[in-house]
Design a protein around this motif. Structure first.
Motif, short mmCIF file in Angstrom:
data_model
loop_
_atom_site.label_atom_id
_atom_site.label_comp_id
_atom_site.label_asym_id
_atom_site.label_seq_id
_atom_site.Cartn_x
_atom_site.Cartn_y
_atom_site.Cartn_z
N ASN A 175 -102.96 0.15 -46.96
CA ASN A 175 -103.34 0.36 -48.35
C ASN A 175 -102.71 -0.64 -49.31
O ASN A 175 -102.93 -0.55 -50.53
CB ASN A 175 -103.00 1.80 -48.76
N TRP A 176 -101.97 -1.60 -48.77
CA TRP A 176 -101.44 -2.68 -49.59
C TRP A 176 -102.59 -3.41 -50.30
O TRP A 176 -102.41 -3.98 -51.38
CB TRP A 176 -100.64 -3.64 -48.73
N GLY A 177 -103.76 -3.36 -49.69
CA GLY A 177 -104.94 -3.98 -50.30
C GLY A 177 -105.28 -3.40 -51.66
O GLY A 177 -105.91 -4.08 -52.48
N VAL A 178 -104.91 -2.16 -51.93
CA VAL A 178 -105.13 -1.59 -53.27
C VAL A 178 -104.44 -2.44 -54.31
O VAL A 178 -105.02 -2.82 -55.34
CB VAL A 178 -104.61 -0.13 -53.33
N LEU A 179 -103.16 -2.74 -54.06
CA LEU A 179 -102.39 -3.53 -55.00
C LEU A 179 -102.92 -4.96 -55.09
O LEU A 179 -103.04 -5.53 -56.17
CB LEU A 179 -100.91 -3.54 -54.60
N LEU A 180 -103.25 -5.52 -53.92
CA LEU A 180 -103.75 -6.89 -53.89
C LEU A 180 -105.10 -6.99 -54.60
O LEU A 180 -105.34 -7.91 -55.41
CB LEU A 180 -103.86 -7.37 -52.45
N GLY A 181 -106.01 -6.06 -54.32
CA GLY A 181 -107.33 -6.08 -54.95
C GLY A 181 -107.25 -5.88 -56.45
O GLY A 181 -107.96 -6.54 -57.22
N PHE A 182 -106.37 -4.96 -56.88
CA PHE A 182 -106.19 -4.73 -58.32
C PHE A 182 -105.63 -5.98 -59.00
O PHE A 182 -106.10 -6.41 -60.05
CB PHE A 182 -105.26 -3.54 -58.55
N ALA A 183 -104.60 -6.57 -58.36
CA ALA A 183 -103.98 -7.77 -58.94
C ALA A 183 -104.96 -8.94 -58.97
O ALA A 183 -104.96 -9.73 -59.92
CB ALA A 183 -102.74 -8.15 -58.13
N ALA A 184 -105.81 -9.06 -57.95
CA ALA A 184 -106.79 -10.14 -57.92
C ALA A 184 -107.81 -9.99 -59.04
O ALA A 184 -108.30 -10.98 -59.59
CB ALA A 184 -107.50 -10.17 -56.57
N ALA A 185 -108.14 -8.73 -59.38
CA ALA A 185 -109.14 -8.48 -60.42
C ALA A 185 -108.54 -8.49 -61.82
O ALA A 185 -109.19 -8.92 -62.78
CB ALA A 185 -109.83 -7.14 -60.17
N ALA A 186 -107.29 -8.02 -61.96
CA ALA A 186 -106.69 -7.84 -63.28
C ALA A 186 -105.58 -8.84 -63.59
O ALA A 186 -105.19 -8.98 -64.76
CB ALA A 186 -106.15 -6.42 -63.42
N GLY A 187 -105.03 -9.49 -62.58
CA GLY A 187 -103.95 -10.43 -62.80
C GLY A 187 -102.60 -9.78 -63.01
O GLY A 187 -101.60 -10.46 -63.26
N GLN A 188 -102.54 -8.45 -62.89
CA GLN A 188 -101.30 -7.70 -63.06
C GLN A 188 -101.43 -6.36 -62.36
O GLN A 188 -102.50 -6.01 -61.87
CB GLN A 188 -101.02 -7.47 -64.55
N LEU A 189 -100.33 -5.61 -62.30
CA LEU A 189 -100.35 -4.28 -61.73
C LEU A 189 -100.04 -3.25 -62.81
O LEU A 189 -99.21 -3.50 -63.68
CB LEU A 189 -99.33 -4.16 -60.59
#
Length: 318
Positions: free
Chosen positions: A171-185
């Motif tokens: 589920n690390w992909g949740v953080l990676l996908g969010f960061a890729a789309a938003a540039g932040q967490l």
């Protein structure tokens, strides 16, 4: 159509999988090393990334970027292949003692350890080419995930809860996908990540039901063995926590009301899995495990639909 002998098909692959039906004989061991004959794992690694990207997009009031979703799909397929090969290298002696895994290419000797390492490096380098097209934070998260991947095969030797570590990893992909789309967490991304951890803990406990007897003989630890006859109740508990955290994520993200009916479908899917889990039916457990690709797609759709109607609920979302 190439001739397929029943003994060539690994126990947890579908009899009609495309690798055994269509791939050339010399390619089959390599495709099986990367688990391409068992694609459920690709979906389960990819979908958290899609969910993170959909969450970030909905918070911005737009659809997920299709190019980003494609990158996540290809990257997940490559990294899942690399991770499975690495896992098979580390576990080759244990795999040889378990009926379901004894036929895997490294454990059976069809691919050497050196060849498997070459496969791991090639897949990882190809995935890195995709990763380095993403924003800096996403790149850093992708590199950090390697620590989780590297440690995972050893968890079954030191803890009864390797399924929890898999939850942290997949589920690390949740953080990676969010960061890729938003540039932040942001907080909703962390809540969705926590939800995914319990989702994985549930479905991988179901998966481990297949090997309970062989794992006991081989000395392999798993949540299914630890829980024993309480496993169905525990899976339900894990899924309740996953669903509760999904709702908390939606509330924190102020998603619109269209999120709710799809999210209800996600919760219903998980509850039916727990209700149908039978410890005396390993084949049924495998089918339940595979169905989580559908569950993950439902949640992805719910998060994408959350962009509509934001602000209808007291100036926020839900």
């Amino acid at each position: 159509m190439p001739d397929v002998r029943p003994t060539d098909i690994l126990p947890d692959a579908r009899p009609d999988n495309w690798v055994d039906r269509y791939a050339p004989d010399r390619m089959r061991p390599w495709l099986k090393l990367g688990r391409f004959d068992r694609p459920a794992g690709i979906w389960l690694l990819m979908l958290p990334g899609w969910q993170g990207a959909a969450l970030a997009a909905s918070m911005a009031g737009r659809w997920p970027d299709l190019l980003l979703l494609a990158k996540i799909f290809v990257g997940a397929a490559l990294m899942r292949a690399a991770g499975c090969a690495y896992n098979d290298i580390v576990d080759r002696d244990l795999d040889a003692k378990v009926a379901r895994t004894a036929g895997r290419p490294v454990a059976s000797g069809r691919i050497s350890v050196r060849q498997a390492w070459t496969f791991v490096v090639a897949c990882s380098l190809a995935a890195a080419l995709i990763l380095f097209t993403l924003p800096p934070l996403a790149i850093g998260l992708g590199i950090a995930s390697l620590l989780l991947v590297a440690a995972y095969p050893f968890m079954k030797r030191i803890t009864w809860w390797p399924q929890a570590w898999l939850g942290l990893t997949f589920n690390w992909g949740v953080l990676l996908g969010f960061a890729a789309a938003a540039g932040q967490l942001e907080t909703p991304a962390y809540l969705l990540y926590a939800a995914g951890l319990f989702w994985t803990l549930g479905y991988d406990t179901i998966y481990a039901v297949q090997d309970m007897e062989d794992d006991a003989l081989a000395g392999i630890r798993s949540s299914a063995r630890r829980l024993g006859r309480l496993a169905p109740r525990a899976v339900l508990g894990f899924y309740v926590l996953a669903f509760t955290l999904v709702l908390a994520c939606a509330f924190a993200a102020r998603l619109g009301p269209l999120f709710l009916p799809l999210a209800a479908g996600y919760g219903l899917h998980l509850s039916r899995q727990a209700a149908r889990l039978d410890l005396d039916d390993p084949a049924g457990a495998l089918d339940l495990f595979r169905s989580n690709a559908v569950a993950g797609l439902i949640l992805f759709a719910a998060l994408a639909a959350g962009q509509f109607g934001q602000g209808l609920w007291g100036g926020g979302g839900l």
